[in-house]
Design a protein around this motif. Structure first.
Motif, PDB file in Angstrom:
ATOM      1  N   GLY A  79      -3.585 -17.111  -4.079  1.00 48.47           N
ATOM      2  CA  GLY A  79      -3.381 -17.360  -2.435  1.00 48.47           C
ATOM      3  C   GLY A  79      -3.373 -15.933  -2.143  1.00 48.47           C
ATOM      4  O   GLY A  79      -4.240 -15.187  -2.010  1.00 48.47           O
ATOM      5  N   THR A  80      -2.212 -15.519  -1.155  1.00 52.27           N
ATOM      6  CA  THR A  80      -2.233 -14.075  -0.354  1.00 52.27           C
ATOM      7  C   THR A  80      -1.094 -13.679  -0.952  1.00 52.27           C
ATOM      8  O   THR A  80      -0.048 -13.417  -1.194  1.00 52.27           O
ATOM      9  CB  THR A  80      -2.483 -13.842   1.322  1.00 52.27           C
ATOM     10  N   TRP A  81      -1.531 -12.122  -0.405  1.00 56.11           N
ATOM     11  CA  TRP A  81      -0.503 -11.122  -0.648  1.00 56.11           C
ATOM     12  C   TRP A  81      -0.039 -10.521   0.739  1.00 56.11           C
ATOM     13  O   TRP A  81      -0.906  -9.969   1.147  1.00 56.11           O
ATOM     14  CB  TRP A  81      -0.136 -10.149  -1.993  1.00 56.11           C
ATOM     15  N   CYS A  82       1.219  -9.700   0.822  1.00 52.60           N
ATOM     16  CA  CYS A  82       1.031  -8.756   2.334  1.00 52.60           C
ATOM     17  C   CYS A  82       1.959  -7.955   1.616  1.00 52.60           C
ATOM     18  O   CYS A  82       3.054  -7.828   0.760  1.00 52.60           O
ATOM     19  CB  CYS A  82       1.060  -9.619   3.155  1.00 52.60           C
ATOM     20  N   TRP A  83       2.198  -6.943   2.698  1.00 51.70           N
ATOM     21  CA  TRP A  83       3.363  -6.243   2.490  1.00 51.70           C
ATOM     22  C   TRP A  83       4.242  -5.905   3.838  1.00 51.70           C
ATOM     23  O   TRP A  83       2.840  -5.852   4.750  1.00 51.70           O
ATOM     24  CB  TRP A  83       3.164  -4.715   1.578  1.00 51.70           C
ATOM     25  N   CYS A 118      -3.121  -4.860   3.872  1.00 55.12           N
ATOM     26  CA  CYS A 118      -2.725  -6.039   3.764  1.00 55.12           C
ATOM     27  C   CYS A 118      -0.869  -6.585   4.852  1.00 55.12           C
ATOM     28  O   CYS A 118      -0.531  -6.705   3.780  1.00 55.12           O
ATOM     29  CB  CYS A 118      -2.784  -6.777   2.507  1.00 55.12           C
ATOM     30  N   GLY A 119      -1.212  -6.160   5.555  1.00 55.02           N
ATOM     31  CA  GLY A 119       0.489  -5.953   5.861  1.00 55.02           C
ATOM     32  C   GLY A 119       1.251  -7.723   6.061  1.00 55.02           C
ATOM     33  O   GLY A 119      -0.500  -8.381   6.796  1.00 55.02           O
ATOM     34  N   CYS A 120       2.097  -7.530   6.403  1.00 52.83           N
ATOM     35  CA  CYS A 120       2.346  -8.903   6.756  1.00 52.83           C
ATOM     36  C   CYS A 120       2.714  -9.431   8.611  1.00 52.83           C
ATOM     37  O   CYS A 120       2.861  -8.518   8.820  1.00 52.83           O
ATOM     38  CB  CYS A 120       3.685  -9.354   6.576  1.00 52.83           C
TER      39      CYS A 120
END
Length: 120
Positions: A79-83, A118-120
């Motif tokens: 999947g992906t990740w973000c902050w 990787c910002g949401c």
């Protein structure tokens, strides 16, 4: 009486940062050339499957947070990740795992390039 500690106390004397998921699981954070590695401090139990085929798997959980905003866990999939200001999150095939009010940081390598893209 329960003692509450601010999140800044999550940095252990060993130079390892501890993160706590919204599920209440604690993870140690390390870094490598590909990104961050979160390894559970204690065994994690997860329901796997659907319906009558559902089983409970218990063991060490490792989640990889890549520099390209990709995420992977052997049991939870890719999947992906973000902050964001409210913390960081991994959206995996079989589960979304949030880490509220925390940020990924590599204490062993202070100049480690973070995943700010990787910002949401």
């Amino acid at each position: 009486m329960r003692t509450l500690y601010p999140l800044s106390f999550a940095l252990m004397a060993t130079g390892t940062l501890a993160q706590v998921s919204s599920d209440g699981h604690s993870y140690d954070v390390t870094c490598n050339d590909n990104g961050y590695v979160l390894r559970s401090k204690w065994p994690v139990s997860r329901f796997v499957g659907t319906g009558a085929a559902t089983v409970i798997e218990t063991g060490e959980e490792v989640i990889y947070f890549g520099k390209d905003c990709d995420a992977f866990s052997e049991h939870l999939g890719t999947g992906t990740w973000c902050w964001a200001n409210g913390g960081f999150v991994a959206d995996l095939e079989h589960r979304r795992i949030g880490f509220p009010r925390q940020e990924l940081y590599c204490p062993a390598e202070p100049n480690f390039e973070t995943g700010f893209e990787c910002g949401c």
